[in-house]
Design a protein around this motif. Structure first.
Motif, PDB file in Angstrom:
ATOM      1  N   UNK A 133       0.838  -1.310   0.075  1.00  0.00           N
ATOM      2  CA  UNK A 133       0.012   0.021  -0.017  1.00  0.00           C
ATOM      3  C   UNK A 133       0.804   1.285   0.030  1.00  0.00           C
ATOM      4  N   UNK A 134       1.896   1.277   0.751  1.00  0.00           N
ATOM      5  CA  UNK A 134       2.975   2.389   0.594  1.00  0.00           C
ATOM      6  C   UNK A 134       3.281   2.478  -0.806  1.00  0.00           C
ATOM      7  N   UNK A 135       3.851   1.437  -1.599  1.00  0.00           N
ATOM      8  CA  UNK A 135       4.320   1.793  -2.899  1.00  0.00           C
ATOM      9  C   UNK A 135       3.233   2.364  -3.827  1.00  0.00           C
ATOM     10  N   UNK A 136       1.903   1.663  -3.377  1.00  0.00           N
ATOM     11  CA  UNK A 136       0.869   1.822  -4.460  1.00  0.00           C
ATOM     12  C   UNK A 136       0.375   3.475  -4.216  1.00  0.00           C
ATOM     13  N   UNK A 137       0.669   3.938  -3.053  1.00  0.00           N
ATOM     14  CA  UNK A 137       0.231   5.380  -2.698  1.00  0.00           C
ATOM     15  C   UNK A 137       1.288   6.093  -3.361  1.00  0.00           C
ATOM     16  N   UNK A 138       2.488   5.808  -3.312  1.00  0.00           N
ATOM     17  CA  UNK A 138       3.708   6.773  -4.088  1.00  0.00           C
ATOM     18  C   UNK A 138       3.504   6.599  -5.416  1.00  0.00           C
ATOM     19  N   UNK A 139       3.043   5.602  -6.002  1.00  0.00           N
ATOM     20  CA  UNK A 139       2.570   5.317  -7.415  1.00  0.00           C
ATOM     21  C   UNK A 139       1.536   6.208  -8.002  1.00  0.00           C
ATOM     22  N   UNK A 140       0.508   6.282  -7.059  1.00  0.00           N
ATOM     23  CA  UNK A 140      -0.778   7.117  -7.610  1.00  0.00           C
ATOM     24  C   UNK A 140      -0.704   8.493  -6.968  1.00  0.00           C
ATOM     25  N   UNK A 141       0.210   8.903  -6.152  1.00  0.00           N
ATOM     26  CA  UNK A 141       0.268  10.182  -5.841  1.00  0.00           C
ATOM     27  C   UNK A 141      -0.673  10.516  -4.530  1.00  0.00           C
ATOM     28  N   UNK A 189      -3.099  13.680  -2.617  1.00  0.00           N
ATOM     29  CA  UNK A 189      -4.113  12.801  -2.137  1.00  0.00           C
ATOM     30  C   UNK A 189      -4.719  11.837  -3.380  1.00  0.00           C
ATOM     31  N   UNK A 190      -5.187  10.620  -3.119  1.00  0.00           N
ATOM     32  CA  UNK A 190      -5.679   9.933  -4.027  1.00  0.00           C
ATOM     33  C   UNK A 190      -6.990  10.469  -4.622  1.00  0.00           C
ATOM     34  N   UNK A 191      -7.561  10.387  -5.823  1.00  0.00           N
ATOM     35  CA  UNK A 191      -8.869  10.868  -6.236  1.00  0.00           C
ATOM     36  C   UNK A 191      -9.854  10.444  -5.439  1.00  0.00           C
ATOM     37  N   UNK A 192     -10.093   8.965  -4.989  1.00  0.00           N
ATOM     38  CA  UNK A 192     -11.035   8.436  -4.270  1.00  0.00           C
ATOM     39  C   UNK A 192     -11.061   9.360  -3.026  1.00  0.00           C
ATOM     40  N   UNK A 193     -10.173   9.391  -2.367  1.00  0.00           N
ATOM     41  CA  UNK A 193      -9.911  10.222  -1.061  1.00  0.00           C
ATOM     42  C   UNK A 193     -10.488  11.514  -1.310  1.00  0.00           C
ATOM     43  N   UNK A 194     -10.107  12.197  -2.168  1.00  0.00           N
ATOM     44  CA  UNK A 194     -10.843  13.612  -2.442  1.00  0.00           C
ATOM     45  C   UNK A 194     -12.175  13.707  -2.579  1.00  0.00           C
TER      46      UNK A 194
END
Length: 76
Positions: free
Chosen positions: A46-54, A56-61
């Motif tokens: 999940x750490x690497x996925x968050x780094x890859x996606x940037x 805040x994530x669109x879903x979070x916003x």
């Protein structure tokens, strides 16, 4: 259906989810805790996925926008 290339990551995240379920509920669901360090590997994935996606994530916003709309629509 997931692409074949995503299956290893899915297995890691699923294993992490199963590892966090209380043992009695795992038994009810017929699931066994993974033999490998599922929680640690999920955290890492999940750490690497968050780094890859940037961030805040669109879903979070979008989720935060929905929460704010609900708060403003509710009478005080």
């Amino acid at each position: 259906p997931l692409k074949r290339s995503l299956m290893p990551a899915y297995r890691i995240v699923f294993g992490g989810a199963v590892a966090t379920i209380e043992p009695r509920y795992r038994r009810m669901l017929g699931l066994r805790r993974p033999w490998w360090p599922a929680k640690a590997m999920t955290r890492l994935a999940l750490f690497f996925l968050a780094r890859l996606l940037g961030r805040p994530a669109t879903a979070e916003v979008l989720a935060l926008q929905r929460v704010e709309r609900l708060r403003s629509a509710t009478p005080a």
